[in-house]
Write an enzyme that holds these catalytic residues in place. Structure first.
Site, PDB file in Angstrom:
ATOM      1  N   ASP A 664       0.850  -1.191   0.000  1.00 28.64           N
ATOM      2  CA  ASP A 664       0.000   0.000   0.000  1.00 28.64           C
ATOM      3  C   ASP A 664       0.882   1.237   0.000  1.00 28.64           C
ATOM      4  O   ASP A 664       1.980   1.222   0.569  1.00 28.64           O
ATOM      5  CB  ASP A 664      -0.892   0.040   1.252  1.00 28.64           C
ATOM      6  N   HIS A 714       0.537  -7.838   0.737  1.00 22.70           N
ATOM      7  CA  HIS A 714      -0.701  -8.558   1.062  1.00 22.70           C
ATOM      8  C   HIS A 714      -1.629  -8.637  -0.139  1.00 22.70           C
ATOM      9  O   HIS A 714      -1.456  -7.934  -1.136  1.00 22.70           O
ATOM     10  CB  HIS A 714      -1.401  -7.887   2.245  1.00 22.70           C
ATOM     11  N   ARG A 724     -19.061  -8.107  -0.698  1.00 26.53           N
ATOM     12  CA  ARG A 724     -18.299  -7.729   0.489  1.00 26.53           C
ATOM     13  C   ARG A 724     -17.849  -6.276   0.349  1.00 26.53           C
ATOM     14  O   ARG A 724     -17.453  -5.847  -0.745  1.00 26.53           O
ATOM     15  CB  ARG A 724     -17.084  -8.646   0.619  1.00 26.53           C
TER      16      ARG A 724
END
Ligand SMILES: *[C@@H]1O[C@H](CO)[C@@H](O)[C@H](O)[C@H]1NC(C)=O
Ligand SMILES: *[C@@H]1O[C@H](CO)[C@@H](O)[C@H](O)[C@H]1NC(C)=O
Ligand SMILES: *[C@@H]1O[C@H](CO)[C@@H](O)[C@H](O)[C@H]1NC(C)=O
Length: 733
Positions: A664, A714, A724
């Protein structure tokens, strides 16, 4: 103590009372017993009850004349009061005991500040047979000024609101009365006083330095409270005297109400509030069916946040619903949904419901009049409970507590979160607007606790229905040319001599700010984090969030990955619904005009917070609720929660089911699960590749916090069914 010591102590006490020479203690007592307080009161007003309470406190003997007679003596705006003299004259003719000492005073606006003993002492020291209260202002006839004898120091003019003297002298004085009931009593006594022969023969003087009587008119700046042990008095600063009797004559009723909140023992530092325990109406032993019947008036007159929560609290108010009737006025189309869903689901629990919606285009003052009418016209109605929509009644027992206080009108003290802004005024300016009383801050901050007689209450108050059928029977109490409805109402209440109180005996709740409330979104309350932060937190922050630090609820599912509850269910739902309502989901392509540089390496199907104008609020949320956790878990790292990217991501099997491994662009990332695995979707989760560690069962409302670069490569695991949602923030990019 030996007997002789006791005796000399008594002797000393008598001596210290500065008795005139030759008067011993027994005689003093006898003479005190000779004092009879005489007053004319045609009605038992709230002021009269206050007077009687103070008289009882000092054991004065009071003779009340004129009860039940119609008052024709005018009010303080015009001369009058002749009726009092007529009634007094008749009553004195019946009295025979020649050495009686008569104290004749008004009672609606008078309070005793000290004992008969002190009164007697000061009367004797005046060395006249009749002593009148004095005034700084001449009234009603200014032309008589020159005729008044000069006084060396003190007030020169006579006030007829209080005098004391021997029965025969007073008899002689009032014997001359032949006037009409609406003639001026003050003028009558003034003319006797300024006549040198009459003054001498009646042996009459003025209490020029306010040793016995304090008239407040013209003297407001001279008079301050003086706190003594378990006892409060007024001190006249100009003459350094402690008057025995305080009279709120003329337009000084409100100042007397203020002083009466303390004098003589209503509230003291030693005892706190004594009035609060008197004359209660306990509900404890009643069967539900015996509870007083209350009409609750709910008024919605502007767009207001957290209306759903208001109705949830109304429902939880501790009171038998079959003793409650609802009057609901909603002027705002914006709130129709909340009101009608409350009425549909719960309306039938109440004894009766009357509803006025926006389509009736009724003004607020008319609606409030109608609300009162609903109680006034039903004989079984005992109370009207006014509840404006911006009121946050946290205390479920508020209604019961207020009923038990047994007061004419009483408001629970509410403030705006953390501010001095409240639902009462301690004083009123000359123009009729807000003014701050000397004790306002102490009351608002709860440093003095009690029930307080105040000139203005608003938003929430309980009123005895009896008032609506007597003093306040006028069917229009709210309209006014110049004043807001609530100010007009309070003015009428004051003019009728009805007391309004505010109670800070308990904590009751707060009052919402309705400023800056935008109604352009689906869930506008989400935007209230600045304007009403406490309410925002209660609604949207997870109930266990505040415990997480101290109870070590922060879990560590993977190295340096922290997991903790942050959002309530409702917050999650509102955020998702808000995004779906907005609907402009990104296409998930690499080219993205919404971001700097226009290129997204690892695109998701998402909506950025700034697209729904939620970036400032989101930043505040990160600062208030995330930064403290960050600083706790990554010691030595301080964040201002700066972010360029914060967004809600949607994962769907047939849209974007997963996200390939990536870093990120953040120092740390916050990833909040906005819905529930199982009921809402299958699969999903987050895997940290370096540790081969996954968080596979995300919990709704919980946040994952992990470092963004370098260590925490990740991926988003596939969502295999349903939809979701997560809220992601790249903090400190
Ligand atoms: C008033 O009278 C009561 C009972 O007679 C007595 O207990 C009390 O001390 C008196 N109060 C004062 C202020 O004299
Ligand atoms: C008034 O009465 C007092 C006694 O109370 C007496 O000493 C005084 O001389 C009297 N004054 C006049 C003017 O009669
Ligand atoms: C908060 O914590 C308590 C005690 O662990 C738990 O019973 C409760 O369900 C939690 N609340 C929520 C909304 O998860």
């Amino acid at each position: 103590m030996q007997l002789w010591q006791v005796l000399s102590a008594v002797f000393l006490a008598c001596a210290l009372a500065l008795l005139p020479l030759g008067v011993d203690c027994d005689e003093q007592q006898l003479r005190e017993d000779k004092i009879v307080v005489v007053t004319v009161a045609t009605k038992e007003t709230d002021g009269f009850k206050r007077f009687m309470r103070s008289a009882k406190h000092f054991n004065y003997t009071v003779k009340v004349l004129g009860r039940g007679q119609k008052w024709k003596g005018g009010d303080y705006l015009s001369p009058g009061g002749g009726q009092k003299v007529r009634i007094l004259k008749a009553a004195l003719e019946e009295m025979k005991d020649e050495d009686k000492i008569i104290l004749f005073i008004d009672s609606y606006d008078v309070i005793f500040a000290s004992s008969p003993k002190e009164l007697l002492k000061k009367f004797l020291q005046a060395q006249h047979k009749v002593v009148f209260s004095s005034e700084t202002l001449i009234w009603p006839d200014r032309h008589l000024e020159d005729k008044h004898p000069h006084v060396r120091e003190g007030n020169r003019f006579l006030g007829s609101g209080g005098f004391i003297g021997y029965l025969p002298n007073i008899k002689r004085m009032v014997a001359e009365w032949t006037g009409e009931d609406d003639d001026s009593d003050q003028l009558f006594f003034t003319k006797i006083y300024i006549n040198p022969e009459k003054r001498k023969s009646i042996n009459m003087t003025l209490d020029s330095k306010c040793r016995l009587f304090q008239n407040l008119h013209g003297a407001l700046d001279e008079v301050v409270l003086k706190f003594e042990d378990r006892h409060v008095r007024a001190r006249n600063l100009l003459y350094d005297t402690l008057p025995v009797i305080i009279h709120g004559n003329g337009p000084t009723k409100l100042q007397l109400n203020y002083l009466g909140n303390y004098i003589p023992n209503t509230w003291t530092f030693e005892t706190g509030c004594t009035l609060c325990q008197e004359d209660l109406r306990p509900l404890g032993n009643l069967k539900e069916s015996e509870y007083p019947l209350v009409v609750i008036g709910v008024f919605i007159q502007q767009p207001t946040p957290f209306v759903t929560v208001f109705f949830e609290r109304l429902l939880k108010l501790q009171y038998p619903k079959n003793r409650l009737k609802l009057f609901i006025f909603n002027k705002e189309p914006h709130h129709e949904r909340e009101v009608s869903s409350f009425l549909q689901e719960h309306g039938s629990l109440y004894l009766d419901v009357k509803f006025i919606g926006p389509e009736e285009e009724m003004d607020g003052a008319t609606a409030r009049n109608l609300g009162f009418d609903m109680c006034r016209k039903q004989k079984d109605c005992d109370y009207f409970f006014n509840l404006d929509i911006e009121v946050v009644l946290k205390n479920e027992n508020t209604l019961k507590i207020l009923i038990e206080q047994n007061l004419p009108i009483v408001a629970p003290l509410l403030t705006r979160s953390g501010r001095l802004w409240s639902n009462f005024w301690g004083a009123i300016s000359a123009e009729g607007y807000y003014a701050r009383s000397e004790d306002y801050v102490e009351l608002v901050q709860g440093r003095r606790v009690g029930i307080w007689n105040v000139p203005y209450v608003t938003s929430v108050y309980l009123m005895k229905a009896g008032l609506l059928r007597s003093e306040l029977s006028d069917d229009d109490l709210f309209h006014s040319h110049s004043l807001d409805a609530d100010m007009a109402f309070c003015e009428r209440v004051r003019n009728k001599g009805v007391f309004m109180y505010v109670s800070n005996m308990d904590t009751f709740g707060r009052i919402l700010s309705t400023e800056n409330y935008q109604t352009s979104h689906l869930h506008n309350d989400l935007w209230q984090i600045f304007e009403n932060p406490e309410d925002w937190q209660e609604r949207y922050i997870h109930e266990n969030y505040t415990h997480i630090m101290k109870d070590k609820l922060i879990e560590t599912p993977c190295p340096d990955v922290y997991w903790f509850p942050i959002f309530s269910d409702i917050a999650c739902n509102h955020l998702v619904e808000e995004m779906e309502h907005f609907g402009k989901w990104s296409g998930g392509a690499n080219v993205d005009t919404r971001i700097q540089g226009g290129y997204e390496n690892v695109p998701t199907i998402d909506i950025h917070m700034n697209q729904v104008n939620y970036d400032k609020e989101w930043h505040q949320f990160l600062l208030e609720y995330i930064a403290p956790v960050t600083e706790k878990m990554y010691p030595g790292y301080y964040t201002k929660a700066h972010f360029d990217l914060a967004f809600v991501v949607r994962y769907k099997p047939d849209e974007q089911p997963f996200l390939r491994p990536h870093h990120d662009a953040s120092t740390f990332t916050i990833n909040i699960a906005l819905n529930q695995r199982g009921p809402d979707y299958q699969g999903g989760g987050c895997r940290f590749l370096r540790y081969d560690c996954s968080v596979e069962a995300p919990r709704k409302g919980w946040a994952l916090m992990h470092p963004g670069r370098l260590t925490h490569y990740h991926e988003g695991l596939p969502t295999t069914a349903g939809v979701r949602y997560i809220a992601v923030s790249f903090v400190d990019p």
